[in-house]
Structures are given as structure tokens and as C-alpha cells.
Design an enzyme around this catalytic site. Structure first.
Site, mmCIF file in Angstrom:
data_model
loop_
_atom_site.group_PDB
_atom_site.id
_atom_site.type_symbol
_atom_site.label_atom_id
_atom_site.label_comp_id
_atom_site.label_asym_id
_atom_site.label_seq_id
_atom_site.Cartn_x
_atom_site.Cartn_y
_atom_site.Cartn_z
ATOM 1 N N LYS A 1 26.829 154.728 102.964
ATOM 2 C CA LYS A 1 25.825 155.475 102.475
ATOM 3 C C LYS A 1 25.103 155.936 103.746
ATOM 4 C CE LYS A 1 25.490 153.404 97.964
ATOM 5 N NZ LYS A 1 24.514 152.791 96.779
ATOM 6 N N TYR B 1 27.693 160.296 90.884
ATOM 7 C CA TYR B 1 26.955 159.182 90.288
ATOM 8 C C TYR B 1 26.591 159.557 88.819
ATOM 9 C CZ TYR B 1 26.101 156.030 94.007
ATOM 10 O OH TYR B 1 26.241 155.010 94.793
ATOM 11 N N ASN C 1 20.871 150.882 100.135
ATOM 12 C CA ASN C 1 21.602 149.558 100.118
ATOM 13 C C ASN C 1 22.785 149.776 100.703
ATOM 14 O OD1 ASN C 1 22.878 150.712 98.044
ATOM 15 N ND2 ASN C 1 22.211 149.228 96.296
ATOM 16 N N GLU D 1 36.695 157.555 91.102
ATOM 17 C CA GLU D 1 36.011 157.701 92.213
ATOM 18 C C GLU D 1 37.131 158.112 93.711
ATOM 19 O OE1 GLU D 1 32.544 154.722 91.337
ATOM 20 O OE2 GLU D 1 33.749 154.032 92.970
ATOM 21 N N HIS E 1 28.544 151.439 98.956
ATOM 22 C CA HIS E 1 28.973 151.472 97.390
ATOM 23 C C HIS E 1 30.234 150.981 97.504
ATOM 24 C CE1 HIS E 1 30.263 153.343 93.674
ATOM 25 N NE2 HIS E 1 31.267 153.506 94.012
HETATM 26 P P1 IDP Z 1 26.022 149.160 92.407
HETATM 27 O O1 IDP Z 1 26.028 150.151 93.463
HETATM 28 O O2 IDP Z 1 25.607 147.691 92.907
HETATM 29 O O3 IDP Z 1 27.313 149.169 91.671
HETATM 30 P P2 IDP Z 1 24.837 150.485 90.362
HETATM 31 O O4 IDP Z 1 24.003 149.782 89.237
HETATM 32 O O5 IDP Z 1 26.204 151.065 90.013
HETATM 33 O O6 IDP Z 1 24.798 149.467 91.528
HETATM 34 O O7 IDP Z 1 23.875 151.709 91.004
HETATM 35 C C1 IDP Z 1 24.246 152.726 91.884
HETATM 36 C C2 IDP Z 1 23.309 152.758 92.999
HETATM 37 O O8 IDP Z 1 22.148 153.363 92.548
HETATM 38 C C3 IDP Z 1 22.702 151.544 93.674
HETATM 39 O O9 IDP Z 1 23.757 151.089 94.607
HETATM 40 C C4 IDP Z 1 21.442 151.964 94.216
HETATM 41 O O10 IDP Z 1 21.584 152.826 95.357
HETATM 42 C C5 IDP Z 1 20.961 152.615 93.023
HETATM 43 N N1 IDP Z 1 19.987 152.200 92.235
HETATM 44 C C6 IDP Z 1 20.428 151.003 91.074
HETATM 45 N N2 IDP Z 1 19.502 150.517 90.515
HETATM 46 C C7 IDP Z 1 18.334 151.223 91.176
HETATM 47 C C8 IDP Z 1 16.790 151.038 90.523
HETATM 48 O O11 IDP Z 1 16.629 150.221 89.988
HETATM 49 N N3 IDP Z 1 16.010 151.748 91.548
HETATM 50 C C9 IDP Z 1 16.582 152.573 92.624
HETATM 51 N N4 IDP Z 1 18.020 152.801 92.803
HETATM 52 C C10 IDP Z 1 18.774 152.172 92.140
HETATM 53 MG MG MG Z 2 27.764 150.821 90.513
#
Ligand code: IDP
Ligand code: MG
Length: 142
Positions: free
Chosen positions: A11, A51, A114, A128, A117
Site C-alpha cells: 500500500k 474496495y 497497514n 482482484e 493487502h
Molecule cells: P484486511 O486488509 O485485513 O483484509 P479488511 O477488513 O478487508 O482487512 O479491510 C480492508 C482495509 O480497510 C484494511 O486493510 C484497512 O486498510 C482498512 N480498514 C479496515 N478496518 C478499518 C477500520 O476500522 N478503520 C479504518 N480502516 C480500516
Molecule cells: Mg480484506
């Protein structure tokens, strides 16, 4: 054998922190094969398309701003159980909950920024991969 393909993204925060090499190295050390790789900058529209499953979440606007804020590296990884092995390498979404030694635990600043992905299922991996590499012929080197 359960050979899978999965989509991985470094990212914008990961690229900005000069972690491209570190992250790719972790895939290779895990034995995941890199079978496609490109660097791109997503438009807001492309980030929203990628997304789309999260379009009803409170963080959708912020997430898609973040994902379109700078270049990303997108890759297709291949290997036995590649989807779950990549998720293990990544760690939990929230780095505070991520296991020691995972990419997110080691490098992520927070739940949104984070670093990486990874696809979460074979169905989403296919969608994807096609989003970033439409019509690709996946090349295997081993
Ligand atoms: P993942 O990347 O671990 O699969 P997902 O639940 O699919 O997590 O969420 C996609 C992305 O959205 C996350 O990697 C993160 O960047 C963002 N995200 C997820 N939950 C939150 C939140 O509660 N606050 C802000 N950003 C979030
Ligand atoms: Mg995800």
C-alpha cells in the site's frame, strides 16, 4: 496439492516507507512465487472499485483516499495454500492485534495504514487478480 494464486498489494504507506523490497523478500522467503508484478498509482475511482465490498463501511472514503494517495505495488503470488499463507505473513488488520513477526506488526502505523493487502478467499483472489491484471497469462518459474 492446492496451488492457489492471491493478489498482494504494498500500500502507499509501505511504498512511502521504502518497504517494497522488505515485503517482497518476505513473500520469497516464505516460498511464495511472484508471478506478476507492477507499480501503479490508483485513482480514487479505481480505489473505490477495488474496495467495493467495503463501500458501506464508515472507513470507505478515508480508505480509498489513502489507497489513491501514492503509488502501490501490486503482485500475484502463487503457491500451495498461497491465500492463507500470505494472510499469515501479513498479520491481523489492526497491527496491535497482529502476531509478532508479521508484516503489519513490524511496520504498520494503524488499522488503516497497514502496509499490505492480501486476498481473503479464492473467489476474491480471482476478482482482484483480474482487476489489476486482466487477461494475464500467469507465468510460473518453478
Ligand atoms: P484486511 O486488509 O485485513 O483484509 P479488511 O477488513 O478487508 O482487512 O479491510 C480492508 C482495509 O480497510 C484494511 O486493510 C484497512 O486498510 C482498512 N480498514 C479496515 N478496518 C478499518 C477500520 O476500522 N478503520 C479504518 N480502516 C480500516
Ligand atoms: Mg480484506
Amino acid at each position: 496439492m492446492n496451488t492457489e494464486h492471491t493478489l498482494a498489494i504494498v500500500k502507499p504507506d509501505g511504498v512511502g516507507k521504502r518497504l517494497i523490497g522488505e515485503v517482497i523478500s518476505r513473500y520469497e522467503k516464505e516460498g511464495l512465487e511472484i508471478v506478476a508484478l507492477r507499480m501503479i498509482k490508483l485513482s480514487k475511482r479505481e480505489a473505490k472499485g477495488f474496495y467495493a465490498v467495503h463501500s458501506d463501511k464508515h472507513f470507505f472514503d478515508s480508505l480509498t483516499d489513502f489507497m489513491s494517495s501514492g503509488p502501490v505495488v501490486v503482485a500475484v503470488l502463487a503457491g500451495e495454500n498461497a491465500i492463507s499463507r500470505n494472510r499469515q505473513l501479513m498479520g491481523a488488520t489492526n497491527p496491535k492485534e497482529a502476531a509478532e513477526g508479521t508484516i503489519r506488526r513490524d511496520f504498520a502505523d494503524g488499522i488503516e495504514q497497514n502496509v499490505v493487502h492480501g486476498s481473503d478467499s479464492p473467489e476474491n483472489a480471482a476478482i482482484e487478480i483480474n482487476y489489476f491484471f486482466p487477461g494475464i497469462q500467469l507465468v510460473h518459474t518453478s
